[in-house]
Design a protein around this motif. Structure first.
Motif, mmCIF file in Angstrom:
data_model
loop_
_atom_site.group_PDB
_atom_site.id
_atom_site.type_symbol
_atom_site.label_atom_id
_atom_site.label_comp_id
_atom_site.label_asym_id
_atom_site.label_seq_id
_atom_site.Cartn_x
_atom_site.Cartn_y
_atom_site.Cartn_z
ATOM 1 N N PHE A 116 11.690 -5.181 -7.686
ATOM 2 C CA PHE A 116 10.878 -6.374 -7.916
ATOM 3 C C PHE A 116 11.156 -6.993 -9.280
ATOM 4 O O PHE A 116 11.488 -6.284 -10.231
ATOM 5 C CB PHE A 116 9.379 -6.030 -7.840
ATOM 6 C CG PHE A 116 8.920 -5.618 -6.474
ATOM 7 C CD1 PHE A 116 8.644 -6.572 -5.499
ATOM 8 C CD2 PHE A 116 8.757 -4.281 -6.156
ATOM 9 C CE1 PHE A 116 8.223 -6.191 -4.231
ATOM 10 C CE2 PHE A 116 8.333 -3.889 -4.895
ATOM 11 C CZ PHE A 116 8.072 -4.854 -3.932
ATOM 12 N N ASP A 117 10.968 -8.295 -9.362
ATOM 13 C CA ASP A 117 10.984 -9.000 -10.635
ATOM 14 C C ASP A 117 9.749 -8.541 -11.410
ATOM 15 O O ASP A 117 8.635 -8.586 -10.863
ATOM 16 C CB ASP A 117 10.927 -10.511 -10.362
ATOM 17 C CG ASP A 117 10.893 -11.369 -11.612
ATOM 18 O OD1 ASP A 117 10.354 -10.931 -12.655
ATOM 19 O OD2 ASP A 117 11.393 -12.487 -11.539
ATOM 20 N N PRO A 118 9.896 -8.095 -12.657
ATOM 21 C CA PRO A 118 8.735 -7.577 -13.399
ATOM 22 C C PRO A 118 7.634 -8.614 -13.627
ATOM 23 O O PRO A 118 6.496 -8.241 -13.914
ATOM 24 C CB PRO A 118 9.329 -7.091 -14.727
ATOM 25 C CG PRO A 118 10.686 -7.689 -14.821
ATOM 26 C CD PRO A 118 11.135 -8.019 -13.433
ATOM 27 N N ASP A 119 7.946 -9.900 -13.474
ATOM 28 C CA ASP A 119 6.931 -10.943 -13.631
ATOM 29 C C ASP A 119 6.308 -11.357 -12.306
ATOM 30 O O ASP A 119 5.482 -12.267 -12.275
ATOM 31 C CB ASP A 119 7.553 -12.169 -14.313
ATOM 32 C CG ASP A 119 7.988 -11.873 -15.735
ATOM 33 O OD1 ASP A 119 7.281 -11.111 -16.434
ATOM 34 O OD2 ASP A 119 9.044 -12.384 -16.148
ATOM 35 N N ARG A 120 6.737 -10.723 -11.191
ATOM 36 C CA ARG A 120 6.216 -11.067 -9.858
ATOM 37 C C ARG A 120 5.927 -9.796 -9.057
ATOM 38 O O ARG A 120 6.368 -9.658 -7.925
ATOM 39 C CB ARG A 120 7.214 -11.930 -9.097
ATOM 40 C CG ARG A 120 7.363 -13.331 -9.640
ATOM 41 C CD ARG A 120 8.319 -14.139 -8.774
ATOM 42 N NE ARG A 120 8.011 -14.066 -7.359
ATOM 43 C CZ ARG A 120 7.330 -14.976 -6.677
ATOM 44 N NH1 ARG A 120 6.879 -16.036 -7.276
ATOM 45 N NH2 ARG A 120 7.108 -14.826 -5.392
ATOM 46 N N LEU A 121 5.202 -8.887 -9.644
ATOM 47 C CA LEU A 121 4.879 -7.637 -8.950
ATOM 48 C C LEU A 121 3.763 -7.882 -7.929
ATOM 49 O O LEU A 121 2.777 -8.551 -8.236
ATOM 50 C CB LEU A 121 4.451 -6.571 -9.947
ATOM 51 C CG LEU A 121 5.535 -6.127 -10.928
ATOM 52 C CD1 LEU A 121 4.936 -5.239 -12.007
ATOM 53 C CD2 LEU A 121 6.657 -5.425 -10.188
ATOM 54 N N PRO A 122 3.918 -7.333 -6.717
ATOM 55 C CA PRO A 122 2.871 -7.508 -5.705
ATOM 56 C C PRO A 122 1.574 -6.814 -6.111
ATOM 57 O O PRO A 122 1.589 -5.852 -6.885
ATOM 58 C CB PRO A 122 3.457 -6.807 -4.473
ATOM 59 C CG PRO A 122 4.907 -6.637 -4.736
ATOM 60 C CD PRO A 122 5.070 -6.585 -6.227
ATOM 61 N N ALA A 123 0.467 -7.288 -5.556
ATOM 62 C CA ALA A 123 -0.783 -6.538 -5.646
ATOM 63 C C ALA A 123 -0.527 -5.223 -4.930
ATOM 64 O O ALA A 123 0.278 -5.168 -3.993
ATOM 65 C CB ALA A 123 -1.911 -7.317 -4.981
ATOM 66 N N ARG A 124 -1.164 -4.133 -5.380
ATOM 67 C CA ARG A 124 -0.816 -2.836 -4.800
ATOM 68 C C ARG A 124 -1.973 -1.863 -4.864
ATOM 69 O O ARG A 124 -2.770 -1.883 -5.798
ATOM 70 C CB ARG A 124 0.380 -2.258 -5.552
ATOM 71 C CG ARG A 124 1.071 -1.145 -4.793
ATOM 72 C CD ARG A 124 2.232 -0.599 -5.565
ATOM 73 N NE ARG A 124 1.764 0.518 -6.386
ATOM 74 C CZ ARG A 124 2.566 1.255 -7.136
ATOM 75 N NH1 ARG A 124 3.850 0.998 -7.213
ATOM 76 N NH2 ARG A 124 2.083 2.243 -7.838
ATOM 77 N N SER A 125 -2.041 -1.022 -3.864
ATOM 78 C CA SER A 125 -2.955 0.119 -3.841
ATOM 79 C C SER A 125 -2.116 1.360 -3.634
ATOM 80 O O SER A 125 -1.064 1.302 -2.995
ATOM 81 C CB SER A 125 -3.948 -0.003 -2.676
ATOM 82 O OG SER A 125 -4.658 -1.214 -2.744
ATOM 83 N N THR A 174 0.866 -1.175 0.000
ATOM 84 C CA THR A 174 0.000 0.000 0.000
ATOM 85 C C THR A 174 0.904 1.228 0.000
ATOM 86 O O THR A 174 1.768 1.358 0.872
ATOM 87 C CB THR A 174 -0.926 0.017 1.230
ATOM 88 O OG1 THR A 174 -1.699 -1.185 1.240
ATOM 89 C CG2 THR A 174 -1.854 1.221 1.202
ATOM 90 N N VAL A 175 0.714 2.084 -0.989
ATOM 91 C CA VAL A 175 1.527 3.284 -1.172
ATOM 92 C C VAL A 175 0.695 4.498 -0.778
ATOM 93 O O VAL A 175 -0.439 4.650 -1.241
ATOM 94 C CB VAL A 175 1.945 3.449 -2.654
ATOM 95 C CG1 VAL A 175 2.859 4.651 -2.830
ATOM 96 C CG2 VAL A 175 2.567 2.190 -3.195
ATOM 97 N N MET A 176 1.278 5.355 0.060
ATOM 98 C CA MET A 176 0.650 6.616 0.424
ATOM 99 C C MET A 176 1.585 7.737 -0.024
ATOM 100 O O MET A 176 2.748 7.754 0.359
ATOM 101 C CB MET A 176 0.427 6.683 1.935
ATOM 102 C CG MET A 176 -0.593 5.653 2.425
ATOM 103 S SD MET A 176 -0.294 5.121 4.130
ATOM 104 C CE MET A 176 0.807 3.727 3.858
ATOM 105 N N LEU A 177 1.075 8.623 -0.866
ATOM 106 C CA LEU A 177 1.883 9.724 -1.402
ATOM 107 C C LEU A 177 1.307 11.062 -0.961
ATOM 108 O O LEU A 177 0.089 11.269 -1.030
ATOM 109 C CB LEU A 177 1.902 9.665 -2.938
ATOM 110 C CG LEU A 177 2.612 8.464 -3.549
ATOM 111 C CD1 LEU A 177 2.229 8.310 -5.014
ATOM 112 C CD2 LEU A 177 4.113 8.620 -3.391
ATOM 113 N N ALA A 178 2.181 11.951 -0.521
ATOM 114 C CA ALA A 178 1.743 13.295 -0.136
ATOM 115 C C ALA A 178 1.277 14.083 -1.363
ATOM 116 O O ALA A 178 0.436 14.965 -1.248
ATOM 117 C CB ALA A 178 2.875 14.034 0.573
#
Length: 128
Positions: A95-104, A75-79
């Motif tokens: 990260f490995d481009p074929d194994r990117l985490p789920a992300r918000s 989870t990314v929080m940006l100002a």
């Protein structure tokens, strides 16, 4: 449950754990681009903060025998959401481009220490 803090994290005396392990999941607290063991951000703006944030997360993972390959959710929080492309460019280096985490990702009004970014992650940590 196992509550995890490195000696450096304990020295700062923050009111939370660096990570908590529940079963096979390691929940990492939100990380900032701070100088390790200090309550000060690295200089250099979003790029420097993003790299330090990722390195800080990497250090917690390594202390627990893990790598970024074990991360499955972030989870990314940006100002400022205008920093999203810059953060993404740096994030992808870890990260490995074929194994990117789920992300918000979302914009936040006011992050700790006046940070431009905070990132929290979850990693798979099977019991041996």
């Amino acid at each position: 449950m196992e509550f995890i803090n490195s000696p450096a994290a304990k020295a700062v005396k923050l009111p939370f754990s660096q990570a908590v392990r529940v079963g096979d999941i390691l929940y990492l607290s939100g990380a900032l681009g701070n100088v390790p063991g200090k309550l000060e951000l690295v200089p250099g703006g979003i790029e420097a903060e993003a790299r330090q944030t990722m390195d800080n997360i990497g250090a917690v993972l390594k202390e627990n025998g893990l790598t970024f390959a074990d991360v499955f959710k972030c989870t990314v929080m940006l100002a400022d959401m205008a920093d999203w492309p810059t953060f993404n460019r740096i994030y992808l280096d870890y990260f490995d481009p074929d194994r990117l985490p789920a992300r918000s990702a979302f914009g936040a009004n006011g992050l700790a220490l006046g940070a431009r970014l905070e990132l929290e992650c979850m990693a798979y940590m099977p019991r041996s």
